[in-house]
Design a protein around this motif. Structure first.
Motif, PDB file in Angstrom:
ATOM      1  N   VAL A 167       6.174  -9.731   4.086  1.00  0.00           N
ATOM      2  CA  VAL A 167       6.916  -8.690   3.376  1.00  0.00           C
ATOM      3  C   VAL A 167       6.051  -7.445   3.258  1.00  0.00           C
ATOM      4  O   VAL A 167       4.866  -7.534   2.916  1.00  0.00           O
ATOM      5  N   VAL A 168       6.650  -6.299   3.529  1.00  0.00           N
ATOM      6  CA  VAL A 168       5.986  -5.012   3.324  1.00  0.00           C
ATOM      7  C   VAL A 168       6.457  -4.458   1.984  1.00  0.00           C
ATOM      8  O   VAL A 168       7.656  -4.451   1.686  1.00  0.00           O
ATOM      9  N   ASN A 169       5.510  -3.998   1.180  1.00  0.00           N
ATOM     10  CA  ASN A 169       5.840  -3.478  -0.151  1.00  0.00           C
ATOM     11  C   ASN A 169       5.011  -2.228  -0.425  1.00  0.00           C
ATOM     12  O   ASN A 169       4.136  -1.862   0.356  1.00  0.00           O
ATOM     13  N   HIS A 170       5.293  -1.589  -1.539  1.00  0.00           N
ATOM     14  CA  HIS A 170       4.578  -0.380  -1.938  1.00  0.00           C
ATOM     15  C   HIS A 170       3.731  -0.661  -3.181  1.00  0.00           C
ATOM     16  O   HIS A 170       3.929  -1.667  -3.865  1.00  0.00           O
TER      17      HIS A 170
ATOM     18  N   CYS B 236      11.983 -13.936  15.611  1.00  0.00           N
ATOM     19  CA  CYS B 236      11.716 -13.214  14.366  1.00  0.00           C
ATOM     20  C   CYS B 236      13.030 -12.719  13.783  1.00  0.00           C
ATOM     21  O   CYS B 236      13.853 -12.126  14.490  1.00  0.00           O
ATOM     22  N   LEU B 237      13.231 -12.955  12.489  1.00  0.00           N
ATOM     23  CA  LEU B 237      14.342 -12.355  11.749  1.00  0.00           C
ATOM     24  C   LEU B 237      13.793 -11.126  11.038  1.00  0.00           C
ATOM     25  O   LEU B 237      12.931 -11.246  10.165  1.00  0.00           O
ATOM     26  N   PHE B 238      14.269  -9.948  11.417  1.00  0.00           N
ATOM     27  CA  PHE B 238      13.741  -8.688  10.915  1.00  0.00           C
ATOM     28  C   PHE B 238      14.753  -8.056   9.958  1.00  0.00           C
ATOM     29  O   PHE B 238      15.759  -7.493  10.382  1.00  0.00           O
ATOM     30  N   PHE B 239      14.488  -8.188   8.652  1.00  0.00           N
ATOM     31  CA  PHE B 239      15.327  -7.567   7.628  1.00  0.00           C
ATOM     32  C   PHE B 239      14.816  -6.148   7.397  1.00  0.00           C
ATOM     33  O   PHE B 239      13.711  -5.952   6.888  1.00  0.00           O
ATOM     34  N   ASP B 240      15.633  -5.165   7.751  1.00  0.00           N
ATOM     35  CA  ASP B 240      15.178  -3.782   7.871  1.00  0.00           C
ATOM     36  C   ASP B 240      15.899  -2.881   6.879  1.00  0.00           C
ATOM     37  O   ASP B 240      17.126  -2.738   6.930  1.00  0.00           O
ATOM     38  N   SER B 241      15.138  -2.268   5.971  1.00  0.00           N
ATOM     39  CA  SER B 241      15.728  -1.315   5.028  1.00  0.00           C
ATOM     40  C   SER B 241      15.217   0.104   5.249  1.00  0.00           C
ATOM     41  O   SER B 241      15.772   1.049   4.684  1.00  0.00           O
TER      42      SER B 241
ATOM     43  N   LEU C  63      10.392 -11.160   8.818  1.00  0.00           N
ATOM     44  CA  LEU C  63       9.738  -9.897   8.465  1.00  0.00           C
ATOM     45  C   LEU C  63      10.707  -9.079   7.617  1.00  0.00           C
ATOM     46  O   LEU C  63      11.860  -8.873   8.004  1.00  0.00           O
ATOM     47  N   VAL C  64      10.235  -8.614   6.458  1.00  0.00           N
ATOM     48  CA  VAL C  64      11.024  -7.739   5.586  1.00  0.00           C
ATOM     49  C   VAL C  64      10.294  -6.413   5.446  1.00  0.00           C
ATOM     50  O   VAL C  64       9.181  -6.356   4.931  1.00  0.00           O
ATOM     51  N   ASP C  65      10.917  -5.340   5.921  1.00  0.00           N
ATOM     52  CA  ASP C  65      10.300  -4.005   5.872  1.00  0.00           C
ATOM     53  C   ASP C  65      11.330  -2.996   5.358  1.00  0.00           C
ATOM     54  O   ASP C  65      12.129  -2.478   6.116  1.00  0.00           O
ATOM     55  N   SER C  66      11.320  -2.711   4.079  1.00  0.00           N
ATOM     56  CA  SER C  66      10.411  -3.225   3.068  1.00  0.00           C
ATOM     57  C   SER C  66      11.219  -3.504   1.809  1.00  0.00           C
ATOM     58  O   SER C  66      12.340  -3.031   1.677  1.00  0.00           O
ATOM     59  N   VAL C  67      10.620  -4.254   0.873  1.00  0.00           N
ATOM     60  CA  VAL C  67      11.284  -4.453  -0.416  1.00  0.00           C
ATOM     61  C   VAL C  67      11.012  -3.275  -1.351  1.00  0.00           C
ATOM     62  O   VAL C  67      11.753  -3.035  -2.296  1.00  0.00           O
ATOM     63  N   GLY C  68       9.952  -2.539  -1.081  1.00  0.00           N
ATOM     64  CA  GLY C  68       9.575  -1.437  -1.963  1.00  0.00           C
ATOM     65  C   GLY C  68      10.619  -0.339  -2.017  1.00  0.00           C
ATOM     66  O   GLY C  68      10.736   0.368  -3.022  1.00  0.00           O
TER      67      GLY C  68
ATOM     68  N   ALA D 111       0.850  -1.189   0.000  1.00  0.00           N
ATOM     69  CA  ALA D 111       0.000   0.000   0.000  1.00  0.00           C
ATOM     70  C   ALA D 111       0.883   1.236   0.000  1.00  0.00           C
ATOM     71  O   ALA D 111       2.119   1.160   0.049  1.00  0.00           O
ATOM     72  N   ASP D 112       0.231   2.398  -0.042  1.00  0.00           N
ATOM     73  CA  ASP D 112       0.917   3.675   0.050  1.00  0.00           C
ATOM     74  C   ASP D 112       1.442   3.872   1.478  1.00  0.00           C
ATOM     75  O   ASP D 112       1.148   3.085   2.382  1.00  0.00           O
ATOM     76  N   SER D 113       2.180   4.948   1.682  1.00  0.00           N
ATOM     77  CA  SER D 113       2.700   5.263   3.008  1.00  0.00           C
ATOM     78  C   SER D 113       1.571   5.530   3.998  1.00  0.00           C
ATOM     79  O   SER D 113       0.488   5.971   3.619  1.00  0.00           O
ATOM     80  N   LYS D 114       1.824   5.218   5.279  1.00  0.00           N
ATOM     81  CA  LYS D 114       0.880   5.479   6.369  1.00  0.00           C
ATOM     82  C   LYS D 114      -0.425   4.703   6.211  1.00  0.00           C
ATOM     83  O   LYS D 114      -1.504   5.199   6.525  1.00  0.00           O
ATOM     84  N   HIS D 115      -0.333   3.479   5.732  1.00  0.00           N
ATOM     85  CA  HIS D 115      -1.513   2.624   5.571  1.00  0.00           C
ATOM     86  C   HIS D 115      -1.464   1.411   6.505  1.00  0.00           C
ATOM     87  O   HIS D 115      -2.088   0.412   6.229  1.00  0.00           O
ATOM     88  N   TYR D 116      -0.701   1.506   7.599  1.00  0.00           N
ATOM     89  CA  TYR D 116      -0.697   0.480   8.647  1.00  0.00           C
ATOM     90  C   TYR D 116      -0.050  -0.836   8.202  1.00  0.00           C
ATOM     91  O   TYR D 116      -0.257  -1.879   8.805  1.00  0.00           O
ATOM     92  N   LYS D 117       0.756  -0.784   7.134  1.00  0.00           N
ATOM     93  CA  LYS D 117       1.353  -2.010   6.592  1.00  0.00           C
ATOM     94  C   LYS D 117       2.234  -2.712   7.622  1.00  0.00           C
ATOM     95  O   LYS D 117       2.100  -3.913   7.872  1.00  0.00           O
ATOM     96  N   THR D 118       3.169  -1.945   8.206  1.00  0.00           N
ATOM     97  CA  THR D 118       4.097  -2.538   9.161  1.00  0.00           C
ATOM     98  C   THR D 118       3.362  -3.053  10.391  1.00  0.00           C
ATOM     99  O   THR D 118       3.695  -4.105  10.941  1.00  0.00           O
ATOM    100  N   ASN D 119       2.331  -2.325  10.829  1.00  0.00           N
ATOM    101  CA  ASN D 119       1.579  -2.766  12.003  1.00  0.00           C
ATOM    102  C   ASN D 119       0.845  -4.078  11.752  1.00  0.00           C
ATOM    103  O   ASN D 119       0.822  -4.952  12.611  1.00  0.00           O
ATOM    104  N   PHE D 120       0.230  -4.226  10.577  1.00  0.00           N
ATOM    105  CA  PHE D 120      -0.405  -5.507  10.243  1.00  0.00           C
ATOM    106  C   PHE D 120       0.635  -6.631  10.275  1.00  0.00           C
ATOM    107  O   PHE D 120       0.372  -7.726  10.786  1.00  0.00           O
ATOM    108  N   ALA D 121       1.815  -6.354   9.721  1.00  0.00           N
ATOM    109  CA  ALA D 121       2.884  -7.358   9.722  1.00  0.00           C
ATOM    110  C   ALA D 121       3.316  -7.696  11.147  1.00  0.00           C
ATOM    111  O   ALA D 121       3.542  -8.868  11.483  1.00  0.00           O
ATOM    112  N   LEU D 122       3.402  -6.674  12.005  1.00  0.00           N
ATOM    113  CA  LEU D 122       3.815  -6.907  13.391  1.00  0.00           C
ATOM    114  C   LEU D 122       2.776  -7.705  14.171  1.00  0.00           C
ATOM    115  O   LEU D 122       3.128  -8.483  15.067  1.00  0.00           O
TER     116      LEU D 122
END
Length: 246
Positions: free
Chosen positions: A175-178, A69-74, A124-129, A43-54
């Motif tokens: 995975v969190v994406n845009h 949890c393995l948290f790959f953080d970009s 958890l991958v935040d994010s590939v986008g 989704a776009d920014s500020k759409h609760y993506k990371t929170n749903f993943a968490l």
């Protein structure tokens, strides 16, 4: 024998503790998400993506006392307090900073290769986008204005490599994406960034829409709608609303 294969006869689900999320994942208020394979929130920014993943990570760690949890953080937009607010103990999270798709692919493949099926790990991958390719970084350092034609290919390679590992090693990955709008005919169509690899590999892909939620004239929070863009378990294009108040 296929009829006796444990990959299909021993399905395990993780209850998220949120009935609407469980329905979105499995069509059942009690089941939640399938314990193996890839889930994407786009989704776009500020759409609760990371929170749903968490919320998925928290549910998995609640189910397994020895889970990690393995948290790959970009993006570095989810500090320890973010995890705590979702019910995740940060001491059970391995933080792995990544700077490129190639680095994500290598690190993730190495971790998955070393895992045993009886070990309880969620990724958890935040994010590939927002991840660049090594070529894009190298071109920037050299001042080159060439378009990067390798990113989608490398990202598709990442998904090809991890997909069988996730099933064989019984690992859930979120995975969190845009997303972006692509003009198709007269109407724009929402597309997930990074090419088709993520869509082909995933068990579940959710797009998320957002609307204001008010109590009287005051903004009380937001109403997010999980749109089932792809699912192996529920009807595609199903729309599940979830209200998140302040």
């Amino acid at each position: 024998v296929l009829a006796d294969s444990t990959f299909f006869t021993e399905r395990e689900y993780v209850d998220t503790g949120i009935p609407a999320m469980n329905i979105a994942f499995s069509g059942d208020v009690r089941q939640g998400f399938y314990e193996h394979g890839l889930t994407t929130f786009a989704a776009d920014s500020k759409h609760y993506k990371t929170n749903f993943a968490l919320h998925m990570v928290a549910a998995y760690l609640r189910k397994y006392d020895d889970g990690v949890c393995l948290f790959f953080d970009s993006e570095f937009g989810a500090p320890p307090d973010y995890f705590k607010s979702a019910g995740v103990d940060p001491s059970r999270v391995a933080h792995i900073p990544i700077t490129s798709i190639e680095e994500l692919r290598t690190e993730c493949a190495n971790q998955l290769e070393a895992l045993k099926p009886e070990e309880h790990v969620i990724i958890l991958v935040d994010s590939v986008g927002n991840l660049a390719s090594k070529k894009e970084v190298a071109d920037a350092l050299e001042g080159s204005e060439k378009a990067d034609m390798t990113r989608a290919k490398t990202l598709k390679s990442f998904y090809r490599i991890v997909t069988p590992y996730l099933e064989i090693k019984r690992v859930p990955m979120v995975v969190v994406n845009h997303t972006y709008s692509e003009q198709v005919g007269m109407y724009p169509k929402e597309i997930m960034s990074g090419g088709k690899g993520g869509m082909l590999a995933a068990n579940t892909v959710f797009f998320i829409s957002k609307a204001k939620h008010k109590e009287g004239d005051e903004l009380d929070g937001f109403r997010f709608t999980l749109i089932s863009e792809k699912s192996r378990f529920v009807r595609e294009q199903a729309r599940i609303p979830i209200t998140v108040s302040y």
